[in-house]
Motif scaffolding. Structure first.
Motif, short mmCIF file in Angstrom:
data_model
loop_
_atom_site.label_atom_id
_atom_site.label_comp_id
_atom_site.label_asym_id
_atom_site.label_seq_id
_atom_site.Cartn_x
_atom_site.Cartn_y
_atom_site.Cartn_z
N GLY A 1 0.61 -0.96 -0.04
CA GLY A 1 -0.09 0.01 -0.31
C GLY A 1 0.68 1.46 -0.11
N ASP A 2 2.35 1.46 -0.12
CA ASP A 2 2.94 1.98 0.07
C ASP A 2 2.58 3.28 -1.08
OD1 ASP A 2 3.89 0.56 2.38
OD2 ASP A 2 6.03 1.24 1.64
N HIS A 3 2.66 2.99 -2.08
CA HIS A 3 2.30 4.28 -3.30
C HIS A 3 1.55 4.38 -3.61
CE1 HIS A 3 2.49 5.16 -6.88
NE2 HIS A 3 1.49 5.07 -7.11
N GLY A 4 0.34 3.90 -2.91
CA GLY A 4 -1.52 4.30 -2.96
C GLY A 4 -1.44 5.73 -1.96
N ALA A 5 -1.05 5.26 -1.01
CA ALA A 5 -0.58 6.06 0.43
C ALA A 5 -0.13 7.23 0.29
CB ALA A 5 -0.60 5.41 1.42
N THR A 6 0.91 7.29 0.03
CA THR A 6 1.75 8.37 -0.92
C THR A 6 1.00 9.48 -1.77
OG1 THR A 6 3.98 6.97 -0.37
CG2 THR A 6 3.78 9.31 -2.07
N VAL A 7 0.66 8.54 -2.60
CA VAL A 7 -0.09 9.75 -3.20
C VAL A 7 -1.26 9.99 -3.12
CG1 VAL A 7 -1.22 9.69 -5.82
CG2 VAL A 7 0.98 8.36 -5.41
N MET A 8 -2.38 9.44 -2.44
CA MET A 8 -3.41 10.34 -1.89
C MET A 8 -3.22 11.34 -0.54
SD MET A 8 -5.40 8.99 -2.85
CE MET A 8 -7.47 9.96 -2.14
N ALA A 9 -1.48 10.65 -0.23
CA ALA A 9 -0.91 12.32 1.02
C ALA A 9 -0.70 13.15 0.36
CB ALA A 9 0.01 10.78 2.01
N SER A 10 0.44 13.02 -1.11
CA SER A 10 0.76 13.80 -1.72
C SER A 10 -0.06 15.34 -2.01
CB SER A 10 1.63 13.10 -2.80
OG SER A 10 2.84 13.07 -2.87
N ARG A 11 -1.62 15.02 -2.14
CA ARG A 11 -2.57 15.69 -2.51
C ARG A 11 -2.35 16.83 -1.85
NH1 ARG A 11 -6.48 11.28 -6.16
NH2 ARG A 11 -4.73 10.83 -7.69
N GLY A 12 -2.80 18.17 -2.21
CA GLY A 12 -2.17 18.65 -1.20
C GLY A 12 -3.62 18.79 -0.79
N ASP A 13 -4.98 18.78 -1.35
CA ASP A 13 -6.15 18.91 -0.93
C ASP A 13 -6.40 18.35 0.67
OD1 ASP A 13 -5.67 17.07 -2.38
OD2 ASP A 13 -8.02 17.39 -3.11
N LEU A 14 -6.15 16.94 0.70
CA LEU A 14 -6.23 15.95 2.10
C LEU A 14 -5.85 16.90 3.21
CD1 LEU A 14 -6.19 13.16 0.05
CD2 LEU A 14 -8.37 13.89 0.51
N GLY A 15 -4.56 18.15 2.83
CA GLY A 15 -4.33 18.66 4.29
C GLY A 15 -2.69 17.37 4.86
N LEU A 16 -2.46 15.72 3.93
CA LEU A 16 -1.95 15.35 5.04
C LEU A 16 -0.42 15.56 4.40
CD1 LEU A 16 -3.89 11.55 4.19
CD2 LEU A 16 -3.80 13.15 5.71
N GLU A 17 0.48 15.27 5.66
CA GLU A 17 1.41 15.34 5.01
C GLU A 17 1.98 13.64 4.87
OE1 GLU A 17 5.59 16.51 7.68
OE2 GLU A 17 3.59 16.86 9.07
N ALA A 18 3.33 13.95 4.04
CA ALA A 18 2.99 12.24 3.59
C ALA A 18 4.92 11.99 4.49
CB ALA A 18 3.93 12.41 1.69
N ARG A 19 4.88 10.85 5.48
CA ARG A 19 5.72 10.00 5.87
C ARG A 19 5.71 9.16 5.42
NH1 ARG A 19 2.81 11.38 10.29
NH2 ARG A 19 3.78 13.83 11.62
N VAL A 20 5.33 8.53 3.88
CA VAL A 20 6.13 7.61 3.72
C VAL A 20 6.38 7.84 1.91
CG1 VAL A 20 4.66 5.50 3.99
CG2 VAL A 20 3.27 7.23 2.84
N GLN A 21 6.51 6.96 1.51
CA GLN A 21 6.99 7.11 0.04
C GLN A 21 6.85 6.16 -1.03
OE1 GLN A 21 11.42 8.31 -0.18
NE2 GLN A 21 11.73 6.01 -0.60
N SER A 22 6.40 6.13 -1.85
CA SER A 22 6.40 5.50 -3.29
C SER A 22 6.75 3.92 -2.83
CB SER A 22 6.42 5.89 -4.49
OG SER A 22 5.67 5.10 -5.52
N ASP A 23 6.41 2.98 -3.40
CA ASP A 23 7.68 1.79 -3.70
C ASP A 23 7.86 1.22 -5.18
OD1 ASP A 23 5.14 1.20 -4.29
OD2 ASP A 23 5.08 -0.88 -3.51
#
Lengths: 355, 355
Positions: free
Chosen positions: A190-212
């Motif tokens: 799930g690393d890639h999906g979580a990273t891309v979702m977290a990278s979308r500015g509109d969600l206000g999430l900070e990406a602590r994971v990175q794509s695999d």
């Protein structure tokens, strides 16, 4: 005011892609020769010709079948921790070839660029494609560039198509899972999906994971050396749940997962809880699922764990026959609490533009 | 009111592509299996696998080199007289293969669909791709489908990548034009570009021409049988002017065209005059330029003229050496009035989204 003027002047100096870069004329030739061909530089690339010409002898020495595949990439944002649309476009097609056991050899690259894309963004992405291609041992041999007017595409789409050669006797099929086989995944899910979702500015999430995002060819070779392989597929859109359902349905078997054995990072669980997503359906760009006979499965996992990026490889489930009580092919999961739940195919649109 | 309600209900019944069709889940599988795989139906297409697997023996019997190429198609409008984005996507890549002398064999298809595209539009275009592929003798063996949200792409973009095999000893190069050679074109020039421009509603033009979109493989075979070939290229974006400039520059020669010999329909001249365009720069999708030795050129033209669509094949110019007085490689044209003017490369963005 002075500062604003200066900023405005700086903005004007950003080189951008224009419609002329896609016209077939001089501007396009300069873009192709100075930027694209220069970035991809390799022996097979003939910038003046409309097609690559590749020695068939090289291919027949490696096996008896040509593998051929394509993928388009529309990921948003273009760049994210651990990768970008360029590395994704190379590794995505490399991995689709590798999943047949093929050695990936040659790649094409089709760019659809929105007018106004900063040239520097394009340069970074082309450099990233070249780096990914070198790491995967594949050459980008032919390409095409189209430019559409502002608003007719979102920044940049990339298509890659690839060919490779499948060694004689290698024949993985989704329909070959057998009762008694086990399920191997080559690391965190799930690393890639979580990273891309977290990278979308509109969600206000900070990406602590990175794509695999990476090439899986070496890991496939290691797996093939260690064990017979019945089914093999990378778990991109739709996640591991989708791939396992395809194996189960095509083979007419049940696949029973052990929840506690599935490697999911805490950070990925965190993103999933916030967004109401399930890690089993998240896209991966460097994970495969293999169905292999039980006998050498532990050795295969041990061998995989020695490879960088695959340290958390694990046996996460087993294949069971259909029975009178359980007559339906599909995937279920034993939870940590001892209960069992069905893991169905994805029905809605969980994550658009994830790759 | 009753009529309006009825119309509104009818509109609601239009089946449209949704983001779920690109999610990797059930909706996507149904789209791929019921619409795309069903439309492209052929022996090599393995819908459940992520890659086609093709017998290398079939390839090595045809020649010694694999030709590989790609093109993305972003034409606007999607459908126009004489073709659509689907027939364009197949024939464009078929022709890029054929221009090396290769027999086109296998094609991939990458679709990028804007959410909301009517399913019927997609069905017509997929059927058109299948028809074009059958006519060209090529099989669509692998594909990919992405859906982006409304506004992130304009209706539909298609990428195709193709492979074919080049017969032993065949080696056309843009750099092989020699003084004394002649230039052959296989028919009317500018039909595709004029048609697409006229089809754009905003220009208020009625299309009295139609696109020349078609496979050129048979014509290339006929040409190869009739004459030695030095250079061969299809004149797509940038038109015949761009291709001839590439030949001249790469070969270090002058190419002198005879204006009266270049076949341009009156309707195409008409569109050009209205829009201030030059037919020599208009895109074609079924025209090639060949540079061949003088000795059998007339026979080659005679042979081409017997093929449907190539009836107006003609010798339109000749290759001359650089001289002290004319030291620059390039293209010039003798007009009907006896004057001579340079035909340069296209510099601006004449016709965006023409293919």
């Amino acid at each position: 005011m002075a500062l604003q003027q200066q900023q405005s002047q700086q903005q004007e100096h950003i080189e951008r892609i224009t419609l002329a870069h896609g016209s077939g004329g001089i501007a396009m030739r300069e873009l192709v020769e100075k930027e694209i061909v220069a970035a991809f530089s390799n022996l097979h690339l003939a910038p003046l010709e409309d097609q690559a010409r590749l020695d068939l002898n090289v291919l027949t020495q490696l096996g008896d079948r040509l593998a051929m595949t394509t993928d388009s990439f529309v990921v948003d944002p273009l760049e994210f921790p651990g990768g970008d649309i360029g590395s994704l476009a190379v590794n995505g097609t490399v991995n689709d070839l590798a999943m047949s056991g093929a050695k990936p050899l040659y790649l094409t690259c089709g760019l659809i660029i929105e007018e106004g894309l900063p040239l520097d963004t394009l340069r970074r992405i082309l450099a990233s494609m070249k780096k990914a291609a070198d790491e995967a041992g594949i050459a980008i041999v032919s390409g095409d560039t189209k430019v559409v007017h502002k608003g007719a595409a979102d920044k940049l789409f990339i298509n890659t198509a690839g060919v490779g050669v499948i060694p004689q006797g290698t024949d993985f099929r989704v329909s070959q899972a057998q009762p008694g086989d086990v399920v191997i995944v080559n690391g965190w899910v799930g690393d890639h999906g979580a990273t891309v979702m977290a990278s979308r500015g509109d969600l206000g999430l900070e990406a602590r994971v990175q794509s695999d995002c990476r090439s899986l060819y070496k890991e496939v070779c290691t797996l093939m050396e260690a064990n017979e392989v019945h089914c093999l597929r990378d778990a991109t859109r739709g996640g591991i749940a989708t791939v396992l359902n395809e194996f189960a349905e095509s083979s007419g078997v049940r696949i029973i997962l052990d929840q506690s054995a599935i490697p999911v990072r805490d950070e990925v669980r965190g993103v999933c809880e916030l967004l109401g997503l399930d890690p089993l359906y998240l896209a991966n760009e460097g994970k495969f699922l293999a169905i292999v006979p039980d006998n050498h499965a532990e050795q295969a996992v041990e061998a995989l764990r020695k490879l960088p990026g695959a340290e958390r490889s694990a046996i996460i489930g087993r294949v069971a026959p259909l029975t009178d009580i359980r007559p339906r092919a599909g995937v279920s999961m034993r939870t940590s609490f001892g209960s069992e739940r069905m893991i169905d195919m994805l029905t809605g649109d969980q994550l658009p533009r994830i790759c």
